[in-house]
Design an enzyme around this catalytic site. Structure first.
Site, PDB file in Angstrom:
ATOM      1  N   ASN A 102      60.105  73.905-109.233  1.00  0.00           N
ATOM      2  CA  ASN A 102      61.335  74.512-109.729  1.00  0.00           C
ATOM      3  C   ASN A 102      61.931  75.423-108.657  1.00  0.00           C
ATOM      4  O   ASN A 102      62.018  76.635-108.817  1.00  0.00           O
ATOM      5  CB  ASN A 102      61.003  75.297-110.993  1.00  0.00           C
ATOM      6  CG  ASN A 102      62.217  75.678-111.807  1.00  0.00           C
ATOM      7  OD1 ASN A 102      62.164  76.611-112.579  1.00  0.00           O
ATOM      8  ND2 ASN A 102      63.321  74.972-111.649  1.00  0.00           N
TER       9      ASN A 102
ATOM     10  N   HIS B 276      58.195  63.327-113.348  1.00  0.00           N
ATOM     11  CA  HIS B 276      59.248  63.465-112.347  1.00  0.00           C
ATOM     12  C   HIS B 276      58.998  62.613-111.096  1.00  0.00           C
ATOM     13  O   HIS B 276      59.790  62.679-110.152  1.00  0.00           O
ATOM     14  CB  HIS B 276      59.394  64.926-111.921  1.00  0.00           C
ATOM     15  CG  HIS B 276      60.173  65.770-112.881  1.00  0.00           C
ATOM     16  ND1 HIS B 276      59.587  66.695-113.698  1.00  0.00           N
ATOM     17  CD2 HIS B 276      61.508  65.812-113.152  1.00  0.00           C
ATOM     18  CE1 HIS B 276      60.513  67.289-114.430  1.00  0.00           C
ATOM     19  NE2 HIS B 276      61.689  66.773-114.122  1.00  0.00           N
TER      20      HIS B 276
ATOM     21  N   GLY C 104      63.365  72.086-120.321  1.00  0.00           N
ATOM     22  CA  GLY C 104      64.743  71.685-120.564  1.00  0.00           C
ATOM     23  C   GLY C 104      65.121  71.849-122.017  1.00  0.00           C
ATOM     24  O   GLY C 104      64.942  72.924-122.611  1.00  0.00           O
TER      25      GLY C 104
ATOM     26  N   ARG D 247      92.991  71.642 -74.924  1.00  0.00           N
ATOM     27  CA  ARG D 247      93.516  73.000 -74.989  1.00  0.00           C
ATOM     28  C   ARG D 247      92.965  73.770 -76.189  1.00  0.00           C
ATOM     29  O   ARG D 247      92.709  74.974 -76.120  1.00  0.00           O
ATOM     30  CB  ARG D 247      95.041  72.944 -75.067  1.00  0.00           C
ATOM     31  CG  ARG D 247      95.693  74.283 -74.870  1.00  0.00           C
ATOM     32  CD  ARG D 247      97.207  74.303 -74.989  1.00  0.00           C
ATOM     33  NE  ARG D 247      97.896  73.046 -75.126  1.00  0.00           N
ATOM     34  CZ  ARG D 247      99.029  72.902 -75.820  1.00  0.00           C
ATOM     35  NH1 ARG D 247      99.553  73.938 -76.457  1.00  0.00           N
ATOM     36  NH2 ARG D 247      99.637  71.743 -75.884  1.00  0.00           N
TER      37      ARG D 247
ATOM     38  N   TYR E 267      58.995  80.290-121.198  1.00  0.00           N
ATOM     39  CA  TYR E 267      59.578  78.984-120.872  1.00  0.00           C
ATOM     40  C   TYR E 267      58.712  78.238-119.855  1.00  0.00           C
ATOM     41  O   TYR E 267      58.325  78.770-118.809  1.00  0.00           O
ATOM     42  CB  TYR E 267      60.995  79.141-120.304  1.00  0.00           C
ATOM     43  CG  TYR E 267      61.531  77.821-119.793  1.00  0.00           C
ATOM     44  CD1 TYR E 267      61.965  76.854-120.687  1.00  0.00           C
ATOM     45  CD2 TYR E 267      61.536  77.529-118.436  1.00  0.00           C
ATOM     46  CE1 TYR E 267      62.416  75.625-120.235  1.00  0.00           C
ATOM     47  CE2 TYR E 267      61.986  76.298-117.973  1.00  0.00           C
ATOM     48  CZ  TYR E 267      62.418  75.350-118.879  1.00  0.00           C
ATOM     49  OH  TYR E 267      62.841  74.130-118.440  1.00  0.00           O
TER      50      TYR E 267
END
Length: 531
Positions: free
Chosen positions: A197, A85, A62, A300, A55
């Site tokens: 990635n 990208h 994708g 408090r 891959y």
């Protein structure tokens, strides 16, 4: 200086902060990690030569995973992926975030599972050494498959394309590389995917936000101590006995620090010394004053609120340290077995959950201190101080019609707090489906991490306003009976910002105290060592 040595396993959060905020910090690539990278790369090349589909190496990305890519085109595939990208938007990431990103990405690749050529890791370290910072837009990542869009700006710089910041000037990376005697990386199969990635951009924001949140946890306790004195509070609320019987570590640590900060105070008294409720107190303000056996919740219960932040940071730090020492890309190569594995380590679920939780815990600190500020400025609750901490004149009178003191400061603080609370909305539940439903469940970690950075900054501003108001209140009350440690904090504030003796602009005062907090000067004055 001792150098930071990256080996993929032992990077600390303190290392990341040091490199991010000190451009001169030396970073080295360990010999063992270099060897591991070489072995991983050798396996990748052997598998490519067999024709095995891998891959993102010999397939598309994708939903294009079923498309086979010829080995001869594998390098071009990496360049194309980087280029398509490059579509980030928004402001550029701060320099410290970019440095942290470069370091974390180099360390993740140094684990030797990614199959990238060792020169990729070396070049990331070269950029750090020469402080060459890719210009990375903050927006565009959904946090799976990793921080693809922002990390592509890093990858683009390595192959000699795009603008970088160098010595305060935006320049083309090709020109900068030539000037410092370096060549662009020639990408081979998996190099681009290994760079982009992963979760390194989200983790960079997250590590820096967590570091600054530690500082806010300490400063918030300092603020509470000052407010307790200014309001003539009951420091018995922080007694060990109470918090030993609800033994959350963060709550106990917060209460212990408050007890130490107030030790020796004649303004905030232990429970055993609180005077009769019907006995008026003289000389500490205007009107009839009363001590109370129980202060309002924002005083408090301060350790209970701050304890949540402290305990949240405890596990956030553990998760982030695991993340920055992890292989967060895909696929991964096992040089021992000779196998390649496709998975989803790029999914930044731990980062987003950590940051969504940190956001809420820090925003609650802003709300806590905003509530304390309201007690300080409101004459119905401030135990005899002037309305809005209006300065007194020489004859001890004050003019509430002509001067308005901290009225505007309380308004600003309320607005800032509201923004912090609004921004705490979780990002992790806003997953969007991308890549034709291939990436159909994504983390949104970069959004959560950027939001955490924003909330930390807003809360630091709230803290600064609180410190200014508390010091003003104590000047009106009288500083001679403060505890030694709170008096030292008052002195540090007053060395930078004068008493407000009449209405004037105070935005510069806020900025000055923000810097005192950021630099650690406030915590140092209180005798709290830096974490």
């Amino acid at each position: 200086m001792t150098p930071v040595i990256i080996d993929g396993n032992s990077l600390t959060l303190a290392d990341v902060v040091s490199v991010a905020r000190d451009p001169g910090k030396e970073v080295l690539f360990s010999e063992a990690a270099l060897k591991a990278c070489e072995e991983s790369r050798d396996l990748k090349l052997r598998l490519i030569s067999t024709g095995q589909p891998i891959y993102g190496v010999t397939t598309g990305f994708g939903d294009s995973v079923t498309t086979q890519i010829a080995p001869a085109k594998a390098a071009q595939l990496q360049r194309n992926m980087i280029r398509y990208h490059l579509n980030g938007t928004g402001p550029l990431a701060p320099a410290e975030v970019v440095r942290a990103t470069l370091l974390i990405r180099a360390n993740c690749l140094a684990r030797g599972n990614s199959g990238v050529q060792p020169a990729v890791v070396e070049r990331l370290l070269d950029l750090l050494r020469h402080d060459v910072l890719p210009e990375i837009p903050e927006r565009g990542s959904v946090g799976a498959s990793g921080d693809l869009v922002p990390l592509c700006y890093v990858a683009s710089a390595l192959i000699g394309e795009g603008p970088v910041l160098h010595r305060g000037e935006s320049r083309d990376i090709a020109d900068v590389l030539a000037a410092i005697g370096l060549e662009p990386i020639v990408p081979e199969a998996k190099d681009g995917l290994g760079l982009i990635n992963g979760t390194s951009f989200s983790a960079a924001f997250a590590v820096l936000a967590a570091r600054d949140a530690h500082q806010l946890a300490v400063t918030a306790d300092i603020c509470t101590a000052l407010a307790s004195e200014a309001l003539l509070g009951n420091r018995g609320h922080f007694d060990d006995f109470i918090h030993e019987h609800r033994p959350h570590r963060g709550q106990r640590d917060s209460a212990a620090l408050l007890t130490a900060l107030l030790d020796g105070s004649e303004l905030s008294l232990p429970h055993s010394q609180v005077v009769d409720l019907n006995e008026p107190l003289e000389g500490r303000g205007h009107g009839k004053l009363r001590r109370s056996i129980q202060d309002r919740y924002s005083l408090r219960c301060a350790p209970h609120v701050n304890g949540v932040l402290r305990d949240t940071l405890d596990w956030v730090d553990r998760w982030l340290e695991t993340e920055i020492n992890a292989s967060t890309d895909n696929p991964l190569f096992d040089a021992d077995s000779g196998d390649v594995h496709s998975g989803g380590n790029f999914y930044a679920g731990h980062v987003v959950q950590a940051m969504d939780s940190l956001k809420v815990a820090v925003a609650n600190i802003a709300d806590l201190l905003d509530r304390q500020l309201e007690l300080l400025v409101d004459e119905k609750f401030n135990n005899g101080l002037t309305p809005n901490l209006i300065p007194r004149f020489a004859d001890d009178s004050w003019d509430g019609g002509l001067h308005h003191g901290f009225k505007g400061m309380q308004l600003a603080c309320s607005a800032i707090t509201a923004e912090a609370l609004k921004t705490s909305n979780p990002a992790s539940v806003f997953s969007r489906s991308t890549e034709a439903h291939n990436q159909d469940k994504v983390s949104m970690a970069p959004i959560a991490a950027r939001d955490a950075r924003t909330i930390v900054g807003l809360t630091r501003e709230v803290t600064a306003i609180h410190l200014l108001a508390a010091c003003q209140a104590l000047d009106l009350r009288g500083t001679e009976e403060m505890s030694p440690r709170t008096r030292a904090v008052h002195g540090v504030i007053r060395a930078s910002v004068p008493f407000v003796d009449g209405d004037r602009r105070m935005d510069h005062d806020i900025a000055a105290v923000v810097e005192l907090i950021r630099s650690g000067a406030v915590a140092e004055a209180a005798g709290v060592p830096a974490s």
